[in-house]
Design a protein around this motif. Structure first.
Motif, PDB file in Angstrom:
ATOM      1  N   THR A   1     -24.233  -0.637   4.784  1.00  0.00           N
ATOM      2  CA  THR A   1     -23.945  -1.164   6.115  1.00  0.00           C
ATOM      3  C   THR A   1     -23.022  -2.378   6.025  1.00  0.00           C
ATOM      4  O   THR A   1     -22.352  -2.720   6.990  1.00  0.00           O
ATOM      5  CB  THR A   1     -25.237  -1.588   6.842  1.00  0.00           C
ATOM      6  N   TYR A   2     -22.987  -3.016   4.861  1.00  0.00           N
ATOM      7  CA  TYR A   2     -22.192  -4.229   4.658  1.00  0.00           C
ATOM      8  C   TYR A   2     -21.452  -4.121   3.329  1.00  0.00           C
ATOM      9  O   TYR A   2     -22.061  -3.801   2.297  1.00  0.00           O
ATOM     10  CB  TYR A   2     -23.119  -5.451   4.643  1.00  0.00           C
ATOM     11  N   LEU A   3     -20.140  -4.377   3.354  1.00  0.00           N
ATOM     12  CA  LEU A   3     -19.326  -4.317   2.147  1.00  0.00           C
ATOM     13  C   LEU A   3     -18.362  -5.488   2.131  1.00  0.00           C
ATOM     14  O   LEU A   3     -17.572  -5.664   3.052  1.00  0.00           O
ATOM     15  CB  LEU A   3     -18.552  -2.997   2.095  1.00  0.00           C
ATOM     16  N   ASN A   4     -18.434  -6.291   1.079  1.00  0.00           N
ATOM     17  CA  ASN A   4     -17.543  -7.436   0.928  1.00  0.00           C
ATOM     18  C   ASN A   4     -16.589  -7.167  -0.222  1.00  0.00           C
ATOM     19  O   ASN A   4     -16.998  -7.134  -1.376  1.00  0.00           O
ATOM     20  CB  ASN A   4     -18.341  -8.714   0.673  1.00  0.00           C
ATOM     21  N   LEU A   5     -15.321  -6.989   0.115  1.00  0.00           N
ATOM     22  CA  LEU A   5     -14.265  -6.768  -0.878  1.00  0.00           C
ATOM     23  C   LEU A   5     -13.252  -7.910  -0.863  1.00  0.00           C
ATOM     24  O   LEU A   5     -12.136  -7.760  -1.353  1.00  0.00           O
ATOM     25  CB  LEU A   5     -13.555  -5.446  -0.591  1.00  0.00           C
ATOM     26  N   SER A   6     -13.619  -9.048  -0.306  1.00  0.00           N
ATOM     27  CA  SER A   6     -12.675 -10.154  -0.205  1.00  0.00           C
ATOM     28  C   SER A   6     -12.214 -10.608  -1.585  1.00  0.00           C
ATOM     29  O   SER A   6     -12.952 -10.544  -2.563  1.00  0.00           O
ATOM     30  CB  SER A   6     -13.302 -11.319   0.570  1.00  0.00           C
ATOM     31  N   GLY A   7     -10.974 -11.045  -1.643  1.00  0.00           N
ATOM     32  CA  GLY A   7     -10.433 -11.563  -2.887  1.00  0.00           C
ATOM     33  C   GLY A   7     -10.135 -10.514  -3.936  1.00  0.00           C
ATOM     34  O   GLY A   7     -10.057 -10.825  -5.123  1.00  0.00           O
ATOM     35  N   ASN A   8      -9.957  -9.259  -3.533  1.00  0.00           N
ATOM     36  CA  ASN A   8      -9.582  -8.190  -4.460  1.00  0.00           C
ATOM     37  C   ASN A   8      -8.107  -7.859  -4.282  1.00  0.00           C
ATOM     38  O   ASN A   8      -7.383  -8.538  -3.561  1.00  0.00           O
ATOM     39  CB  ASN A   8     -10.471  -6.960  -4.233  1.00  0.00           C
ATOM     40  N   LYS A   9      -7.644  -6.815  -4.933  1.00  0.00           N
ATOM     41  CA  LYS A   9      -6.224  -6.439  -4.948  1.00  0.00           C
ATOM     42  C   LYS A   9      -5.920  -5.284  -3.995  1.00  0.00           C
ATOM     43  O   LYS A   9      -5.094  -4.436  -4.272  1.00  0.00           O
ATOM     44  CB  LYS A   9      -5.797  -6.051  -6.375  1.00  0.00           C
ATOM     45  N   ILE A  10      -6.592  -5.266  -2.862  1.00  0.00           N
ATOM     46  CA  ILE A  10      -6.410  -4.196  -1.879  1.00  0.00           C
ATOM     47  C   ILE A  10      -5.179  -4.517  -1.044  1.00  0.00           C
ATOM     48  O   ILE A  10      -5.116  -5.556  -0.388  1.00  0.00           O
ATOM     49  CB  ILE A  10      -7.677  -4.026  -1.024  1.00  0.00           C
TER      50      ILE A  10
END
Length: 172
Positions: A88-97
């Motif tokens: 329900t919650y996904l944190n991908l901040s600070g990645n190379k997306i």
């Protein structure tokens, strides 16, 4: 919370529902030791562990919240729908997306309500927020705000309600 030395030979965490591996180092860009025995996990945090891939992520069907901030992930997000279908919650901040096609793989996460891509290159795209909300109809919050710029409620209360068994790996 139980703190476990990462140098120990055996970690018995069958009933652990929360696991924090923040600041531990990955091996070849992947986490070793995280396996199917953690089947009760509801919360997993692997922030700043130099992850480059989610390919070796075990099936965690009860996982609801996944913290992957400050890693080196640039793709391969399609594995999340297969391995963690109840997120329900996904944190991908600070990645190379960098682009919307990478985020498109999250369409199959039908329960996803909150996605964080703060500090990823994708946020520099024109109409970034509108495009992500259009692409991922199921999400309510992007980078902590809904489509009308209302801030997401704090989820601390929700987490405190459960009787969680917690496990953290102490990094050296």
């Amino acid at each position: 919370m139980v703190f476990i030395n990462p140098k120990s030979d055996f970690i018995f965490c069958l009933k652990v529902t929360e696991l924090v591996l923040d600041n531990c180092r990955s091996s070849n860009g992947e986490i070793e030791g995280l396996n199917e025995s953690f089947k009760e996990l509801e919360f997993l945090s692997m922030a700043n562990v130099e992850l480059t891939s989610l390919a070796r992520l075990p099936t965690l069907s009860k996982l609801r919240k996944l913290e992957l901030s400050d890693n080196i992930i640039s793709g391969g997000l399609e594995v999340l729908a297969e391995k963690c279908p109840n997120l329900t919650y996904l944190n991908l901040s600070g990645n190379k997306i960098k682009d919307l096609s990478t985020v498109e793989a999250l369409q199959n996460l039908k329960n996803l309500k909150s996605l964080d891509l703060f500090n990823c290159e994708i946020t520099n795209l024109e109409d970034y927020r509108e495009s992500v909300f259009e692409l991922l109809h199921q999400i309510t919050y992007l980078d902590g705000f809904d489509q009308e710029d209302n801030e997401a409620p704090d989820s601390e209360e929700e987490e405190d309600e459960g009787n969680f068994s917690k496990c953290a790996i102490a990094s050296n």
